[in-house]
Design an enzyme around this catalytic site. Structure first.
Site, PDB file in Angstrom:
ATOM      1  N   HIS A  78      -6.863  -5.873   2.378  1.00 24.88           N
ATOM      2  CA  HIS A  78      -5.689  -5.329   3.053  1.00 24.88           C
ATOM      3  C   HIS A  78      -5.075  -6.432   3.922  1.00 24.88           C
ATOM      4  CE1 HIS A  78      -6.767  -0.916   2.510  1.00 24.88           C
ATOM      5  NE2 HIS A  78      -7.949  -1.477   2.321  1.00 24.88           N
ATOM      6  N   ASN A 136     -12.865  -3.444   2.759  1.00 22.82           N
ATOM      7  CA  ASN A 136     -13.792  -2.328   2.915  1.00 22.82           C
ATOM      8  C   ASN A 136     -14.791  -2.357   1.761  1.00 22.82           C
ATOM      9  OD1 ASN A 136     -12.427  -1.363   5.211  1.00 22.82           O
ATOM     10  ND2 ASN A 136     -10.950  -0.258   3.934  1.00 22.82           N
ATOM     11  N   HIS A 163     -10.346  -5.455  -3.050  1.00 20.24           N
ATOM     12  CA  HIS A 163      -8.991  -5.639  -2.526  1.00 20.24           C
ATOM     13  C   HIS A 163      -9.080  -6.021  -1.057  1.00 20.24           C
ATOM     14  CE1 HIS A 163     -10.165  -1.403  -2.255  1.00 20.24           C
ATOM     15  NE2 HIS A 163      -9.479  -1.347  -1.115  1.00 20.24           N
ATOM     16  N   ASP A 223       0.852  -1.192   0.000  1.00 23.36           N
ATOM     17  CA  ASP A 223       0.000   0.000   0.000  1.00 23.36           C
ATOM     18  C   ASP A 223       0.886   1.239   0.000  1.00 23.36           C
ATOM     19  OD1 ASP A 223      -3.217   0.539   1.090  1.00 23.36           O
ATOM     20  OD2 ASP A 223      -1.794   2.202   1.046  1.00 23.36           O
ATOM     21  N   VAL A 249     -11.190   2.740  -3.392  1.00 25.69           N
ATOM     22  CA  VAL A 249     -10.827   2.280  -4.740  1.00 25.69           C
ATOM     23  C   VAL A 249     -11.825   1.195  -5.151  1.00 25.69           C
ATOM     24  CG1 VAL A 249      -9.051   1.207  -6.171  1.00 25.69           C
ATOM     25  CG2 VAL A 249      -8.372   2.800  -4.366  1.00 25.69           C
TER      26      VAL A 249
HETATM   27  P1  5GP Z   1      -9.749   1.216   0.539  1.00 23.57           P
HETATM   28  O1  5GP Z   1      -9.862   2.477   1.335  1.00 23.57           O
HETATM   29  O2  5GP Z   1     -10.467   1.331  -0.796  1.00 23.57           O
HETATM   30  O3  5GP Z   1     -10.122  -0.032   1.286  1.00 23.57           O
HETATM   31  O4  5GP Z   1      -8.216   1.036   0.249  1.00 23.57           O
HETATM   32  C1  5GP Z   1      -7.565   1.578  -0.833  1.00 23.57           C
HETATM   33  C2  5GP Z   1      -6.085   1.564  -0.517  1.00 23.57           C
HETATM   34  O5  5GP Z   1      -5.379   1.765  -1.721  1.00 23.57           O
HETATM   35  C3  5GP Z   1      -5.638   2.661   0.454  1.00 23.57           C
HETATM   36  O6  5GP Z   1      -5.053   2.056   1.600  1.00 23.57           O
HETATM   37  C4  5GP Z   1      -4.633   3.465  -0.356  1.00 23.57           C
HETATM   38  O7  5GP Z   1      -3.527   3.904   0.408  1.00 23.57           O
HETATM   39  C5  5GP Z   1      -4.220   2.492  -1.447  1.00 23.57           C
HETATM   40  N1  5GP Z   1      -3.829   3.115  -2.694  1.00 23.57           N
HETATM   41  C6  5GP Z   1      -4.502   4.106  -3.352  1.00 23.57           C
HETATM   42  N2  5GP Z   1      -3.852   4.450  -4.477  1.00 23.57           N
HETATM   43  C7  5GP Z   1      -2.742   3.647  -4.530  1.00 23.57           C
HETATM   44  C8  5GP Z   1      -1.682   3.536  -5.471  1.00 23.57           C
HETATM   45  O8  5GP Z   1      -1.607   4.232  -6.493  1.00 23.57           O
HETATM   46  N3  5GP Z   1      -0.731   2.591  -5.215  1.00 23.57           N
HETATM   47  C9  5GP Z   1      -0.782   1.800  -4.104  1.00 23.57           C
HETATM   48  N4  5GP Z   1       0.208   0.915  -3.947  1.00 23.57           N
HETATM   49  N5  5GP Z   1      -1.778   1.882  -3.180  1.00 23.57           N
HETATM   50  C10 5GP Z   1      -2.744   2.804  -3.406  1.00 23.57           C
END
Ligand code: 5GP
Length: 114
Positions: free
Chosen positions: A102, A87, A100, A30, A96
């Site tokens: 985590h 999430n 996914h 991340d 996003v």
């Molecule tokens: P969510 O909040 O949708 O469960 O998690 C999305 C995750 O994607 C976040 O923890 C954020 O830091 C990560 N993320 C967003 N954009 C990028 C990116 O361009 N590259 C990487 N490696 N992680 C990303």
């Protein structure tokens, strides 16, 4: 529809620190780590979120979880433990729209989550 950031990572259009890949999933660090180890594991198939998965996705969903455990082990978390988080939707904290999981570890996790 435009590609999500994770599709762009899968397609190597933007860089990521990849820690595991096979035909069905990709795991990468991340970019905004919330723990000493914070890796995302995503299916290569476009599934926007868990709520939109269908029975035909059972194999990829099972594979995702099995590989999450394997990747956690490879990253040295097997003994100390780790947390898996998915999430889903606005209240779940999803930012996003590409399913996914985590993988968080390297420190004790609080409960309940915020
Ligand atoms: P969510 O909040 O949708 O469960 O998690 C999305 C995750 O994607 C976040 O923890 C954020 O830091 C990560 N993320 C967003 N954009 C990028 C990116 O361009 N590259 C990487 N490696 N992680 C990303």
């Amino acid at each position: 529809m435009s590609k999500s950031v994770f599709e762009k990572i899968i397609d190597r259009e933007i860089p990521a620190a990849i820690v595991y890949e096979d035909d069905l999933v990709l795991a990468f660090r991340d970019v905004n780590a919330k723990a000493p180890v914070h890796v995302l594991i995503v299916p290569k198939k476009i599934i926007p979120r868990l709520a939109e998965a269908v029975p035909a996705d059972s194999q990829v969903l099972g594979h995702l979880l099995l590989k999450a455990a394997e990747v956690a082990g490879r990253l040295g978390l097997a003994k100390t433990g780790y947390r898996l988080v998915i999430n889903n939707g606005p209240d779940g904290g999803e930012t996003v729209p590409h399913l996914h999981c985590h993988i968080l570890g390297g420190r004790p996790m609080a409960w309940p989550p915020g």
